[in-house]
Design an enzyme around this catalytic site. Structure first.
Site: not given
Ligand code: AGP
Length: 599
Positions: A2, A100, A472, A479
């Protein structure tokens, strides 16, 4: 989280308030509102969605008034709607507050007020503050606020106005609040960004301090009423620096916010060694758990499988939401389908949830955004209190998803009559400090990142709970740095991928000590024998792996169930620094969106 802005002075109050809210948009919010003290009394406007919606309601401004307060809401209790939006007023419309924080004794105070005849109209915890101040207001406005705050357990950043009073009262415990000092005008805000357009003279309130702010001056007292002298700071930061709290990118800020995110997610859920979750689950009829998610959330789901099966005798399956939704899944009323989503808006996950509900499965959400579409679709849920995650690459949301999954596993274990292991409960309590220990490695990891910034491919390897961490870590790197990376179970290398290994293919091992440590050592020897360069995350006590490689990241030891969180942090740093060294703005990587609301 907030945002708060308050103003008293000669300018057009609604313009100052709306402008301040816009400066606070970066904090993330789902609704907004403002109240102005006008000759007719307290005039309030609220809107769901963006500030522009509120602006439309306020109209062209020029509302008569010399003071006001405003708020952007990041929902923690109650859905995003106009009733729950702040400011909240007492029944007579004489006191308005913006808040908040989280009131931990909300239910007790709500019962107390209801029994006294007060009518609580919203689902928020914050509203009760307005009623408490009204209840105690018999002459001194500051004293009424102080009395109300003495009853509050939890956190607050608070601004209060009263229809007869030409002053704003501000108070803080746990949620930052600053005063902006002008000439013949004064400001109150959650952070400096909201007032920097008008003044660089700032006073920071400390916990349990209350400020009485008038047009030509202010005073600060503690909750006992004793005067407190405050230092005035001259702000040198730019606006962009403030929104990121001095960090270069939101992603880096969010990596460093993980200790706080863990504290906020655990708050009120672990008491005297017991897990407290409000879930309506009949374990006797529960045959199976299916967890569906996408991306990083799918990785935390894989960790959830280990945690849930280790603590309950319930079989757990994990599926990509995009696969689950089209596979005519065999689920029914005896299954619990868990959906994990940071945004709560991911199209594939929402579709999978609807498919599960259509087949009669019970549904549970692990969601970060309160009031999001998925959060409103599930039957029950465990909110992740990570706060808004702005960087596209998920970091703190992943961490608190694992926490939520562990809490669920321990809760189900408890429901079956087995107490959570003491070491895990102890390690949950010290986890924020252990994460802080890893956060100190940022510069060391940046040195490693420099060594590998030009590589074209990296393989990440782990076993057991560290296999999802390998996945991960690989996702983080690809990415935001656009380097190809793959995560694998370490034992799988000999079934094909080891053919890829040569001096140009670095291999990142998550090699912290668990039951498969000796096997990981053998995998490292296999890679080394083929000329592969090894990077290894190891326990700081480990003396053996430094014989195999110099590319070492040392981490503290905690219970195995929590090691994925500890081991994920170096992965986040490695990806962040590689991307930063490549000059990529990793907050907005190419081709990606923070929330994938398309199929
Ligand atoms: C993760 O770093 C990515 N931004 C992407 O894989 C993300 O985790 C995925 O799109 C799922 O998003 P959500 O958790 O908002 O559903």
């Amino acid at each position: 989280m907030c945002g708060i802005i308050g103003y008293i002075g000669p300018r057009d109050v609604s313009s100052v308030l709306l402008g301040g809210l816009k400066r606070l948009e970066y904090r993330g919010y789902d609704s907004a509102g403002l109240t102005i003290k006008s000759p007719e009394g307290l005039v309030t406007f609220k809107a769901v969605g963006k500030i522009a919606e509120l602006e439309k309601k306020v109209g062209g401004g020029n509302l008569k008034g010399d003071l006001g307060i405003a708020h952007t809401r990041w929902a923690t209790h109650g859905e995003p709607n106009e009733i729950n939006a702040h400011p909240h007023l007492d029944a007579k419309g004489e006191v308005a507050i913006v808040h908040n924080g989280i009131i931990e004794n909300y239910y007790a105070l709500k019962d107390f007020l209801t029994k006294e005849g007060f009518k609580i109209v919203s689902d928020t915890d914050s509203e009760i503050i307005a009623h408490l101040i009204q209840k105690f207001h018999n002459g001194s406005f500051p004293e009424a606020v102080a009395k109300a705050l003495e009853l509050i357990e939890g956190t607050f950043g608070l601004a209060v106005i009263q229809r007869e009073e030409n002053k704003i009262i501000a108070a803080r415990r746990g949620s930052p609040l600053v005063l902006g000092l002008g000439e013949g005008e004064m400001f109150i805000a959650s952070d400096v960004s909201a007032v920097l357009d008008y003044t660089k003279k700032i006073v920071y309130l400390n916990d349990d301090e209350l400020a009485i702010v008038e047009r030509d001056g202010y005073s600060v007292k503690n909750l006992k009423g004793e005067e407190v002298n405050k230092k005035v700071y001259e702000i040198k930061w730019t606006l962009d620096q403030i929104e990121k709290k001095g960090f270069k990118h939101f992603m880096l800020k969010e990596i460093f916010e993980q200790p706080e995110a863990v504290i906020n997610t655990l708050r009120g859920r672990v008491k005297e060694g017991k897990i407290k979750l409000s879930l309506d689950l009949d374990l006797n009829s529960l045959r199976r758990i299916v967890i569906v998610a996408c991306g990083t959330s799918w990785h935390s789901a894989l960790i959830g499988k280990y945690l849930l099966e280790k603590n309950t005798d319930i079989p757990v399956e994990v599926d990509y939401a995009s696969e689950f939704r089209y596979r005519d899944p065999l689920v029914n009323k005896n299954d619990l389908v868990i959906v994990i989503s940071q945004s709560g808006e991911t199209a594939d996950t929402l579709a999978a949830l609807k498919e599960a509900k259509a087949k009669g499965a019970k549904t549970l959400g692990i969601i970060n955004v309160v009031g999001s579409t998925i959060a409103r679709e599930v039957e029950m849920g465990i909110y992740s209190h990570a706060g808004p995650e702005i960087g596209v690459a998920s970091t703190k949301a992943f961490t608190v998803q694992v926490i939520d999954l562990l809490l669920l596993a321990l809760f189900l274990r408890q429901e079956k009559g087995l107490k959570p292991e003491k070491t895990i409960i102890n390690d949950l309590e010290v986890l924020p400090e252990k994460i802080k220990e890893v956060l100190k490695q940022s510069d060391n990891i940046r040195k490693l990142a420099k060594k590998f910034v030009n590589c074209k491919n990296i393989i990440y390897l782990g076993r057991g709970l560290n296999f999802p961490v390998a996945l991960e870590g690989a996702l983080k790197l690809k990415e935001i740095s656009y380097i190809h990376a793959e995560g694998y179970p370490a034992a799988e290398m000999k079934h094909g991928p080891i053919a890829l290994v040569d001096k140009n293919m670095p291999v990142m091992f998550i090699a912290t000590q668990d039951g498969t440590y000796e096997k990981i050592l053998s995998n490292m020897e296999e890679i080394k024998a083929r000329g592969g360069e090894i990077i290894a995350i190891i326990n700081k006590e480990d003396k053996r792996i430094s014989r195999l490689t110099d590319n070492i990241i040392k981490v503290p030891s905690v219970s195995n169930e929590l090691m994925p969180i500890i081991n994920a942090v170096p992965m986040q740093f490695f990806a962040y620094h590689v991307a930063d060294l490549k000059g990529i703005d990793m907050d907005k990587p190419r081709n990606l969106a923070k929330s994938v609301t398309v199929e």
